[in-house]
Design a protein around this motif. Structure first.
Motif, PDB file in Angstrom:
ATOM      1  N   THR A 117       0.815  -1.223   0.000  1.00 28.62           N
ATOM      2  CA  THR A 117       0.000   0.000   0.000  1.00 28.62           C
ATOM      3  C   THR A 117       0.843   1.265   0.000  1.00 28.62           C
ATOM      4  O   THR A 117       0.619   2.183  -0.808  1.00 28.62           O
ATOM      5  N   GLU A 118       1.825   1.330   0.890  1.00 26.97           N
ATOM      6  CA  GLU A 118       2.632   2.558   0.995  1.00 26.97           C
ATOM      7  C   GLU A 118       3.511   2.764  -0.233  1.00 26.97           C
ATOM      8  O   GLU A 118       3.727   3.901  -0.676  1.00 26.97           O
ATOM      9  N   LEU A 119       4.014   1.682  -0.791  1.00 30.65           N
ATOM     10  CA  LEU A 119       4.782   1.792  -2.037  1.00 30.65           C
ATOM     11  C   LEU A 119       3.900   2.304  -3.161  1.00 30.65           C
ATOM     12  O   LEU A 119       4.327   3.137  -3.972  1.00 30.65           O
ATOM     13  N   GLN A 120       2.688   1.820  -3.223  1.00 29.80           N
ATOM     14  CA  GLN A 120       1.758   2.257  -4.266  1.00 29.80           C
ATOM     15  C   GLN A 120       1.447   3.752  -4.130  1.00 29.80           C
ATOM     16  O   GLN A 120       1.321   4.470  -5.130  1.00 29.80           O
ATOM     17  N   GLN A 121       1.340   4.217  -2.887  1.00 24.96           N
ATOM     18  CA  GLN A 121       1.109   5.648  -2.657  1.00 24.96           C
ATOM     19  C   GLN A 121       2.291   6.472  -3.141  1.00 24.96           C
ATOM     20  O   GLN A 121       2.125   7.532  -3.757  1.00 24.96           O
ATOM     21  N   LEU A 122       3.495   5.987  -2.866  1.00 23.31           N
ATOM     22  CA  LEU A 122       4.697   6.681  -3.350  1.00 23.31           C
ATOM     23  C   LEU A 122       4.726   6.681  -4.877  1.00 23.31           C
ATOM     24  O   LEU A 122       5.140   7.664  -5.498  1.00 23.31           O
ATOM     25  N   HIS A 123       4.273   5.589  -5.463  1.00 20.66           N
ATOM     26  CA  HIS A 123       4.270   5.494  -6.920  1.00 20.66           C
ATOM     27  C   HIS A 123       3.327   6.518  -7.541  1.00 20.66           C
ATOM     28  O   HIS A 123       3.625   7.097  -8.596  1.00 20.66           O
ATOM     29  N   GLN A 124       2.196   6.759  -6.905  1.00 21.01           N
ATOM     30  CA  GLN A 124       1.268   7.785  -7.397  1.00 21.01           C
ATOM     31  C   GLN A 124       1.910   9.168  -7.346  1.00 21.01           C
ATOM     32  O   GLN A 124       1.702  10.007  -8.221  1.00 21.01           O
ATOM     33  N   GLN A 125       2.719   9.386  -6.314  1.00 20.82           N
ATOM     34  CA  GLN A 125       3.352  10.694  -6.115  1.00 20.82           C
ATOM     35  C   GLN A 125       4.563  10.889  -7.018  1.00 20.82           C
ATOM     36  O   GLN A 125       4.840  12.002  -7.466  1.00 20.82           O
ATOM     37  N   TYR A 126       5.283   9.796  -7.264  1.00 25.76           N
ATOM     38  CA  TYR A 126       6.549   9.889  -8.022  1.00 25.76           C
ATOM     39  C   TYR A 126       6.538   8.932  -9.219  1.00 25.76           C
ATOM     40  O   TYR A 126       7.508   8.220  -9.465  1.00 25.76           O
TER      41      TYR A 126
ATOM     42  N   ASP B  27       6.986   9.239 -12.244  1.00 24.44           N
ATOM     43  CA  ASP B  27       8.014   9.425 -13.272  1.00 24.44           C
ATOM     44  C   ASP B  27       9.376   8.885 -12.851  1.00 24.44           C
ATOM     45  O   ASP B  27      10.238   8.641 -13.699  1.00 24.44           O
ATOM     46  N   ARG B  28       9.570   8.670 -11.530  1.00 22.67           N
ATOM     47  CA  ARG B  28      10.906   8.257 -11.066  1.00 22.67           C
ATOM     48  C   ARG B  28      10.913   6.977 -10.239  1.00 22.67           C
ATOM     49  O   ARG B  28      11.969   6.516  -9.832  1.00 22.67           O
ATOM     50  N   LEU B  29       9.747   6.413  -9.976  1.00 22.60           N
ATOM     51  CA  LEU B  29       9.680   5.193  -9.177  1.00 22.60           C
ATOM     52  C   LEU B  29       9.138   4.041 -10.017  1.00 22.60           C
ATOM     53  O   LEU B  29       8.028   4.113 -10.554  1.00 22.60           O
ATOM     54  N   VAL B  30       9.939   2.991 -10.120  1.00 27.60           N
ATOM     55  CA  VAL B  30       9.535   1.780 -10.828  1.00 27.60           C
ATOM     56  C   VAL B  30       9.371   0.667  -9.794  1.00 27.60           C
ATOM     57  O   VAL B  30      10.304   0.369  -9.040  1.00 27.60           O
TER      58      VAL B  30
ATOM     59  N   ILE C  81      14.692 -13.065 -10.408  1.00 25.12           N
ATOM     60  CA  ILE C  81      15.832 -12.141 -10.468  1.00 25.12           C
ATOM     61  C   ILE C  81      16.099 -11.725 -11.915  1.00 25.12           C
ATOM     62  O   ILE C  81      16.274 -10.534 -12.217  1.00 25.12           O
ATOM     63  N   ALA C  82      16.100 -12.685 -12.820  1.00 20.55           N
ATOM     64  CA  ALA C  82      16.353 -12.397 -14.238  1.00 20.55           C
ATOM     65  C   ALA C  82      15.293 -11.460 -14.801  1.00 20.55           C
ATOM     66  O   ALA C  82      15.598 -10.536 -15.566  1.00 20.55           O
ATOM     67  N   ALA C  83      14.031 -11.670 -14.416  1.00 18.43           N
ATOM     68  CA  ALA C  83      12.938 -10.820 -14.904  1.00 18.43           C
ATOM     69  C   ALA C  83      13.082  -9.394 -14.387  1.00 18.43           C
ATOM     70  O   ALA C  83      12.817  -8.427 -15.112  1.00 18.43           O
ATOM     71  N   ALA C  84      13.532  -9.254 -13.135  1.00 20.37           N
ATOM     72  CA  ALA C  84      13.719  -7.917 -12.565  1.00 20.37           C
ATOM     73  C   ALA C  84      14.834  -7.166 -13.293  1.00 20.37           C
ATOM     74  O   ALA C  84      14.703  -5.973 -13.586  1.00 20.37           O
ATOM     75  N   VAL C  85      15.919  -7.872 -13.594  1.00 21.83           N
ATOM     76  CA  VAL C  85      17.028  -7.248 -14.329  1.00 21.83           C
ATOM     77  C   VAL C  85      16.558  -6.801 -15.706  1.00 21.83           C
ATOM     78  O   VAL C  85      16.893  -5.701 -16.174  1.00 21.83           O
ATOM     79  N   GLN C  86      15.768  -7.629 -16.349  1.00 23.88           N
ATOM     80  CA  GLN C  86      15.240  -7.298 -17.675  1.00 23.88           C
ATOM     81  C   GLN C  86      14.343  -6.057 -17.606  1.00 23.88           C
ATOM     82  O   GLN C  86      14.401  -5.175 -18.470  1.00 23.88           O
ATOM     83  N   ALA C  87      13.540  -5.976 -16.534  1.00 16.93           N
ATOM     84  CA  ALA C  87      12.645  -4.832 -16.369  1.00 16.93           C
ATOM     85  C   ALA C  87      13.430  -3.539 -16.155  1.00 16.93           C
ATOM     86  O   ALA C  87      13.066  -2.485 -16.685  1.00 16.93           O
ATOM     87  N   VAL C  88      14.498  -3.612 -15.369  1.00 17.90           N
ATOM     88  CA  VAL C  88      15.343  -2.431 -15.143  1.00 17.90           C
ATOM     89  C   VAL C  88      16.013  -2.020 -16.447  1.00 17.90           C
ATOM     90  O   VAL C  88      16.058  -0.834 -16.801  1.00 17.90           O
ATOM     91  N   SER C  89      16.529  -3.006 -17.183  1.00 21.22           N
ATOM     92  CA  SER C  89      17.242  -2.727 -18.434  1.00 21.22           C
ATOM     93  C   SER C  89      16.352  -2.079 -19.486  1.00 21.22           C
ATOM     94  O   SER C  89      16.846  -1.386 -20.379  1.00 21.22           O
ATOM     95  N   ALA C  90      15.048  -2.291 -19.361  1.00 23.44           N
ATOM     96  CA  ALA C  90      14.107  -1.683 -20.305  1.00 23.44           C
ATOM     97  C   ALA C  90      13.924  -0.197 -20.028  1.00 23.44           C
ATOM     98  O   ALA C  90      13.442   0.548 -20.885  1.00 23.44           O
TER      99      ALA C  90
END
Length: 237
Positions: free
Chosen positions: A38-47, A49-52, A64-73
């Protein structure tokens, strides 16, 4: 600054995420179930453009591999990795699962997988992005409980052993990546008032987070492989 934080959904990880965002940095916040955070989602609404927000199970190679791929995108480099995700089996319960006579194989394996092996494998997977970043740094959240020198109690067996194992893994990593311009250090964040630390703890997670971010900013090559408190003081192995 581009920071990747594991265990970002609560406690220290959430506070680190919040403070990096308040500074204007880009944050990749990883947790097992971000949709339920919940709190992460609230931060995501606020930021937005900068929070993934990323799903990540540090005990699962495919995750782990999927997370790296998501960051690399999103970006071609990371500057900071904070290995914060951790477990304390039966934390806050009144039972004695980490005491002699109550120890189980499953509790031991869970602690080792999440607290020691997971951070090593996440670090390994993100090394290419960290090499491409600005003075790539890996800060792994350890504990004074992982200090052999300080260990004077039995309980908690599994948590203490897992943090000592984390210390060895990251010290080993430091020896290999130091000549690549990267830095790996271990940080004791103090006894914090979190779900893991409990209400009796003396340390505010916000203070620890502030200190850890400052520490990450000021790290020098000669500190590679060190074990320090959130205030930068040496912790005995």
């Amino acid at each position: 600054m581009r920071a990747f934080i594991t265990g970002a959904n609560r406690g220290l990880g959430l506070e680190l995420t919040r403070q990096y965002l308040e500074r204007g940095d880009q944050v990749f916040a990883a947790s097992r179930h971000p949709a339920e955070a919940t709190e992460l989602q609230q931060l995501h609404q606020q930021y937005a453009d900068r929070l993934v927000l990323l799903p990540l199970d540090v005990t699962n190679d495919a995750s782990i591999a999927a997370a790296v791929q998501a960051v690399s995108a999103v970006t071609d480099a990371l500057d900071v990795l904070i290995n914060n995700a951790g477990v304390y089996p039966h934390a806050g319960s009144s039972d004695a699962h980490q005491r002699l006579g109550q120890l189980t194989h499953n509790d031991a394996i869970e602690a080792m997988q999440v607290n020691a092996v997971g951070p090593l494998l996440v670090s390994q997977a993100l090394l290419p992005l960290l090499r491409a970043g600005h003075k790539g740094r890996i800060l792994s959240i350890s504990s004074g409980q992982g200090s052999l020198t300080w260990k004077a109690t039995g309980d908690p067996y599994h948590y203490s052993a897992s943090k000592a194992a984390l210390n060895m893994y990251m010290r080993s990593l430091a020896a290999e990546i130091g000549n690549q311009g990267l830095i790996s250090v271990l940080v004791d964040p103090g006894w914090m008032r979190t779900g893991m630390g409990g209400d009796a703890a003396t340390q505010d997670p916000a203070d620890s987070a502030r200190g850890i971010i400052r520490l990450a900013e000021q790290l020098h090559a000669e500190e590679n492989g060190s074990f320090v408190t959130w205030q930068g003081q040496p912790v005995p192995w």
